[in-house]
Design a protein around this motif. Structure first.
Motif, mmCIF file in Angstrom:
data_model
loop_
_atom_site.group_PDB
_atom_site.id
_atom_site.type_symbol
_atom_site.label_atom_id
_atom_site.label_comp_id
_atom_site.label_asym_id
_atom_site.label_seq_id
_atom_site.Cartn_x
_atom_site.Cartn_y
_atom_site.Cartn_z
ATOM 1 N N ARG A 71 0.840 -1.208 0.000
ATOM 2 C CA ARG A 71 0.000 0.000 0.000
ATOM 3 C C ARG A 71 0.873 1.255 0.000
ATOM 4 N NH1 ARG A 71 -5.345 1.783 2.404
ATOM 5 N NH2 ARG A 71 -5.008 3.974 2.860
ATOM 6 N N GLN A 76 -2.409 5.019 -4.709
ATOM 7 C CA GLN A 76 -3.753 4.628 -4.278
ATOM 8 C C GLN A 76 -4.760 5.227 -5.254
ATOM 9 O OE1 GLN A 76 -4.500 2.430 -1.579
ATOM 10 N NE2 GLN A 76 -2.335 2.185 -2.060
ATOM 11 N N GLN A 79 -9.946 8.855 -4.516
ATOM 12 C CA GLN A 79 -11.189 8.708 -3.769
ATOM 13 C C GLN A 79 -12.301 9.436 -4.524
ATOM 14 O OE1 GLN A 79 -11.778 6.904 -1.037
ATOM 15 N NE2 GLN A 79 -9.667 6.201 -1.143
ATOM 16 N N ALA A 87 -13.876 11.680 3.841
ATOM 17 C CA ALA A 87 -12.541 11.192 3.475
ATOM 18 C C ALA A 87 -11.761 10.791 4.718
ATOM 19 C CB ALA A 87 -11.790 12.270 2.690
ATOM 20 N N TRP A 88 -11.858 11.588 5.771
ATOM 21 C CA TRP A 88 -11.173 11.270 7.028
ATOM 22 C C TRP A 88 -11.731 9.982 7.630
ATOM 23 C CZ3 TRP A 88 -12.702 10.687 12.113
ATOM 24 C CH2 TRP A 88 -11.669 10.614 13.041
ATOM 25 N N GLU A 91 -10.456 6.952 5.600
ATOM 26 C CA GLU A 91 -9.044 6.661 5.889
ATOM 27 C C GLU A 91 -8.889 6.062 7.285
ATOM 28 O OE1 GLU A 91 -4.989 6.549 4.718
ATOM 29 O OE2 GLU A 91 -6.843 6.815 3.594
ATOM 30 N N SER A 92 -9.605 6.620 8.250
ATOM 31 C CA SER A 92 -9.555 6.097 9.624
ATOM 32 C C SER A 92 -10.073 4.665 9.684
ATOM 33 C CB SER A 92 -10.384 6.978 10.568
ATOM 34 O OG SER A 92 -9.868 8.277 10.606
ATOM 35 N N HIS A 94 -10.021 2.433 7.289
ATOM 36 C CA HIS A 94 -9.039 1.521 6.705
ATOM 37 C C HIS A 94 -7.903 1.226 7.676
ATOM 38 C CE1 HIS A 94 -10.873 2.221 2.675
ATOM 39 N NE2 HIS A 94 -10.575 0.947 2.598
ATOM 40 N N TRP A 95 -7.412 2.254 8.372
ATOM 41 C CA TRP A 95 -6.346 2.018 9.340
ATOM 42 C C TRP A 95 -6.860 1.225 10.539
ATOM 43 C CZ3 TRP A 95 -1.668 1.884 7.800
ATOM 44 C CH2 TRP A 95 -1.271 2.673 6.721
#
Length: 195
Positions: A71, A76, A79, A87-88, A91-92, A94-95
């Motif tokens: 990754r 990537q 989006q 978006a935040w 991303e959060s 996914h982590w």
């Protein structure tokens, strides 16, 4: 389908990592719930079934680092148009999934006092490793004091957090596919290509 990611889609390697992790994670859950619902977990015949769970956990755990590296070195896909908050959150989430894919196999392994048999070789239990021996000698940790809290974390996260995180991930993918119709789901499906 390209092997690497593009700005439009995930490549074959990212898809293999994603779907292998997903299949192993779900199968590990199916096996452990089979044990919980249908077997006496104190009976000796439960160990070969649990070993399948442990092997699947190791597949998930051992694939996380190369998946994260892949990754980080790959572009990537862009989006879809979304607010900064969306978006935040994406991303959060996914982590959070990556954290789950690390935490569950790690706590499962270090909290199990049995080897994981892969057929051609066996991974020794954490209790038998030099690391645990060092922890025992340096800090006076006993297995009887170490295992219960680790096992409690593994079971709590597995029972109360993992399902929520995975369900939110699936719900978000379906929302993008059914409501937004923005291709977020289809660009991760096996065999699909925008080219």
């Amino acid at each position: 389908m390209p092997w690497t990611n593009t700005k439009l889609e995930f490549g074959a390697v990212a898809k293999i990592f994603h779907w292998t992790s997903a299949a192993a994670f779900i199968a590990a859950y199916a096996v452990v719930y089979y044990v919980i619902w249908f077997m006496d977990d104190t009976a000796p015949e439960v160990l070969p079934v649990l070993n399948i769970h442990w092997v699947l956990d190791m597949i998930v755990g051992l694939s996380v680092l190369p998946r994260l590296l892949w990754r980080l070195v790959n572009v990537q896909p862009d989006q879809p148009h979304a607010s900064h908050a969306e978006a935040w959150l994406a991303e959060s989430a996914h982590w959070g999934l990556y954290g789950l894919l690390i935490l569950m196999p790690l706590t499962g392994y270090i909290g199990t006092d049995a080897p994981t048999d892969f057929g051609l070789f066996a991974l020794p239990s954490f209790r038998e490793t030099a690391l645990f021996g060092w922890m025992e000698s340096q800090w006076g940790i006993t297995w009887e004091g170490f295992e219960p809290p680790v096992d409690a974390v593994h079971h709590f996260v597995g029972k109360w957090i993992a399902w929520v995180v995975v369900a939110l991930h699936v719900a978000a993918a379906l929302f993008h596919h059914v409501v937004r119709r923005d291709g977020v789901l289809t660009r991760m499906l096996p065999g699909r290509s925008v080219a």
